[in-house]
Design an enzyme around this catalytic site. Structure first.
Site, PDB file in Angstrom:
ATOM      1  N   GLY A  82      26.320  53.446  35.137  1.00  0.00           N
ATOM      2  CA  GLY A  82      27.195  52.880  36.154  1.00  0.00           C
ATOM      3  C   GLY A  82      26.454  52.018  37.151  1.00  0.00           C
ATOM      4  N   ARG A  85      23.696  50.186  42.198  1.00  0.00           N
ATOM      5  CA  ARG A  85      23.411  49.351  43.372  1.00  0.00           C
ATOM      6  C   ARG A  85      24.205  48.050  43.325  1.00  0.00           C
ATOM      7  NH1 ARG A  85      17.943  45.934  42.781  1.00  0.00           N
ATOM      8  NH2 ARG A  85      17.898  45.652  40.531  1.00  0.00           N
ATOM      9  N   LYS A 100      24.761  42.575  43.968  1.00  0.00           N
ATOM     10  CA  LYS A 100      23.678  43.388  43.420  1.00  0.00           C
ATOM     11  C   LYS A 100      22.682  43.641  44.548  1.00  0.00           C
ATOM     12  CE  LYS A 100      20.196  43.143  39.711  1.00  0.00           C
ATOM     13  NZ  LYS A 100      19.702  42.277  38.631  1.00  0.00           N
ATOM     14  N   ASP A 113      17.687  54.034  46.345  1.00  0.00           N
ATOM     15  CA  ASP A 113      18.299  53.678  47.624  1.00  0.00           C
ATOM     16  C   ASP A 113      19.485  52.735  47.470  1.00  0.00           C
ATOM     17  OD1 ASP A 113      17.131  51.173  47.137  1.00  0.00           O
ATOM     18  OD2 ASP A 113      15.506  51.487  48.562  1.00  0.00           O
ATOM     19  N   GLY A 114      19.661  52.182  46.254  1.00  0.00           N
ATOM     20  CA  GLY A 114      20.793  51.301  46.015  1.00  0.00           C
ATOM     21  C   GLY A 114      20.627  49.896  46.537  1.00  0.00           C
ATOM     22  N   ARG A 165      26.587  37.702  42.312  1.00  0.00           N
ATOM     23  CA  ARG A 165      26.603  37.283  40.905  1.00  0.00           C
ATOM     24  C   ARG A 165      28.026  36.983  40.449  1.00  0.00           C
ATOM     25  NH1 ARG A 165      23.222  41.076  37.164  1.00  0.00           N
ATOM     26  NH2 ARG A 165      24.894  42.579  37.427  1.00  0.00           N
ATOM     27  N   ASP A 230      23.012  48.438  28.157  1.00  0.00           N
ATOM     28  CA  ASP A 230      23.834  48.178  29.334  1.00  0.00           C
ATOM     29  C   ASP A 230      23.571  46.791  29.913  1.00  0.00           C
ATOM     30  OD1 ASP A 230      21.396  49.926  29.911  1.00  0.00           O
ATOM     31  OD2 ASP A 230      21.760  49.063  31.880  1.00  0.00           O
ATOM     32  N   ASN A 231      22.584  46.077  29.376  1.00  0.00           N
ATOM     33  CA  ASN A 231      22.323  44.695  29.781  1.00  0.00           C
ATOM     34  C   ASN A 231      22.681  43.706  28.676  1.00  0.00           C
ATOM     35  OD1 ASN A 231      21.376  45.425  32.324  1.00  0.00           O
ATOM     36  ND2 ASN A 231      19.284  45.696  31.584  1.00  0.00           N
ATOM     37  N   ASP A 240      21.328  40.208  34.053  1.00  0.00           N
ATOM     38  CA  ASP A 240      20.247  41.021  34.610  1.00  0.00           C
ATOM     39  C   ASP A 240      18.878  40.363  34.393  1.00  0.00           C
ATOM     40  OD1 ASP A 240      18.581  42.856  35.724  1.00  0.00           O
ATOM     41  OD2 ASP A 240      19.599  44.593  34.901  1.00  0.00           O
TER      42      ASP A 240
END
Length: 397
Positions: A82, A85, A100, A113-114, A165, A230-231, A240
Site C-alpha cells: 500500500g 508515503r 509522494k 516516517d512517510g 505525480r 508493485d512498481n 517510481d
C-alpha cells in the site's frame, strides 16, 4: 481561482482498496519547481498553484486516499504494501494526481516516517520529464515542494520534499496481486477499473506494454533499479524513479541502487525480470483465466520481446554492445538525445540543492534534458561521457 474539483474514481470503483487519508500538516511548504505546461494540460492555473492556497493544495491540504496493493519486493511476496508515503488526491481529466512523500498513511510500515527527501523528489521530477521528452511512456511530474522540514536519511538530516505525480493510473501488478488475496470479485473489479475488457486482455496488453517499455529503457541505457511487481504499472508507464540511473556502456551487470546489492535489477537483468513480473500477474489472474489460457498468452513473451527489440534496436545492438558510450553512439547515428540526465551530473545538481539551496545547476540540467534533441538547450559540458566512476543511488525512504 479556487481549488480544483477532483473526481475520486479509484475510490469509487475500488472502495475495498482505498482508505481516506490526509497529508501531514506542513507549516511552511515551498514550491521549488512547477511544470506549467502540464498544469495547463490538466486545466490547472499555474498562477493559482503558486499562491499560498495553491501550494497548500499541492501539499495535500485537501486530503485524499491511500491505496492498497501487494507485491513481490526483491522476489519476496508481501501481501499488503500500500501507499506508505503517498496520497492520491484524485483524478482530473482522466489523469490521477498523487503526492509522494507527504507523510504517513494507514499503510505506512513500522519505522517509516512517510516523508520524502528533497533529493529523490528532484530526481524523479527531472528523469520522468526527460523520459516524456524522448517519448518513453512515463508518469509525469507536476511539481516538487520543499516541505520546510528536515528528514533523517543515510547522509544525515536533509530537506524534506514532495513530488506531485501525474499518471494515467496508479494500478499496478501488485494491485492485482492484492485483489487475488481477497476475492475473485475484487480481481474482476480491478480488471474493469484498469480499462480492460477481460482478464486475458489485461494479461496480453500489459505484456505488450511492459515488454516494449523495457526495450525502450535498454535502448537509452536506463536502469530502473527497483522493478518490484508493485512498481510495474498496468498502464505501461514507467513509475517510481527512486534509485534509477543510466549506464553509459551496454554492460549487463551495471547497477546503481544501494538496495540492490545482489544485482537482481541490474541493467541486463531487466528483460528477465519483466518476464518474471508478468508471470506473477498471470498467477494473480488465474482464478478468472484458467491455467491453459494464461500459459498460452505467456508463451508469446519471447516472440513479443524479439519483435520490440528488432523494432527499436534495428540492427544496432551489436554495435551498441561495444560502444564506449550509449548516448554518444545514439547521437552520432542520429538515433538518440543529445542530452540525458547523466548520473554524476544530476547528483551534483541535487547536492547543490540539498546542501546549499542552490538550484541553478538543477534548472540548467532540467532545461537541457526536457529539450534533449536541441544542441542549444545545454552547454558543452553536458554532452560528454562521465566514464566508469562508481555511482550509487538511494531511494529516499
Amino acid at each position: 481561482m479556487s481549488a480544483p474539483t477532483l473526481a475520486h474514481t479509484f475510490a469509487e470503483k475500488l472502495p475495498e482498496m482505498a482508505v481516506e487519508a490526509r497529508a501531514a500538516d506542513f507549516a511552511a511548504p515551498r514550491l521549488v519547481v512547477l511544470n506549467e505546461p502540464l498544469a495547463r494540460e490538466l486545466g490547472l492555473d499555474p498562477d493559482w498553484l503558486r499562491t499560498d492556497d495553491g501550494v497548500a493544495w499541492l501539499a495535500g491540504a485537501a486530503g485524499g486516499h491511500a491505496t492498497a496493493y501487494a507485491g513481490h519486493q526483491f522476489g519476496q511476496f508481501v501481501p499488503l504494501l500500500g501507499d506508505g508515503r503517498a496520497l492520491l488526491l484524485g483524478d482530473l481529466g482522466g489523469r490521477e494526481i498523487q503526492l509522494k512523500g507527504s507523510g504517513p498513511t494507514p499503510f505506512s510500515r513500522p519505522g517509516s516516517d512517510g516523508f520524502g527527501a528533497i533529493g529523490p523528489m528532484l530526481r524523479e521530477y527531472l528523469v520522468c520529464e526527460f523520459m516524456q521528452a524522448v517519448g518513453i511512456p512515463t508518469t509525469r511530474s507536476l511539481a516538487v515542494l520543499d516541505t520546510g522540514e528536515r528528514v533523517l536519511r543515510q547522509q544525515g538530516y536533509v530537506p524534506g520534499g514532495i513530488v506531485v505525480r501525474v499518471a494515467a493510473s496508479h494500478l499496478r501488478v501488485g494491485s492485482v496481486q492484492y485483489a487475488a488475496t481477497q476475492s475473485e470479485d475484487l480481481i474482476a473489479a480491478v480488471v474493469e477499473a484498469a480499462g480492460f475488457a477481460t482478464p486475458l486482455r489485461m494479461l496480453s496488453e500489459v505484456m505488450d506494454r511492459q515488454l516494449e517499455l523495457v526495450v525502450r529503457w535498454m535502448r537509452i541505457g536506463f536502469v530502473h533499479g527497483v522493478m518490484n511487481t508493485d512498481n510495474t504499472a498496468l498502464s505501461g508507464e514507467t513509475i517510481d524513479y527512486g534509485p534509477c540511473a543510466f549506464t553509459e556502456r551496454f554492460v549487463g551487470s551495471a547497477r546503481f541502487s544501494s538496495i540492490d546489492s545482489a544485482g537482481r535489477y541490474a541493467f541486463g537483468n531487466q528483460p528477465n525480470i519483466i518476464a518474471w513480473n508478468l508471470t506473477r500477474l498471470a498467477e494473480a489472474l488465474l482464478p478468472l483465466t484458467g491455467e491453459d489460457s494464461a500459459r498460452e498468452v505467456l508463451g508469446n513473451i519471447q516472440n513479443r520481446w524479439d519483435y520490440y527489440w528488432e523494432m527499436h534496436f534495428a540492427g544496432v545492438d551489436k554495435q551498441l554492445a561495444t560502444a564506449t558510450d550509449i548516448t554518444t553512439f545514439n547521437r552520432q547515428h542520429s538515433e538518440g538525445p543529445i542530452f540525458i540526465p547523466r548520473n554524476q551530473m544530476l547528483q551534483r545538481a541535487i547536492t547543490d540543492a540539498e546542501r546549499d539551496g542552490d538550484y541553478n545547476r538543477y534548472f540548467e540540467l532540467l532545461n537541457a534534458v526536457t529539450d534533449p534533441f536541441n544542441p542549444e538547450a545545454g552547454p558543452w559540458w553536458m554532452k560528454g561521457s562521465e566514464g566508469d566512476d562508481p555511482f550509487i543511488t538511494y531511494c529516499g525512504t
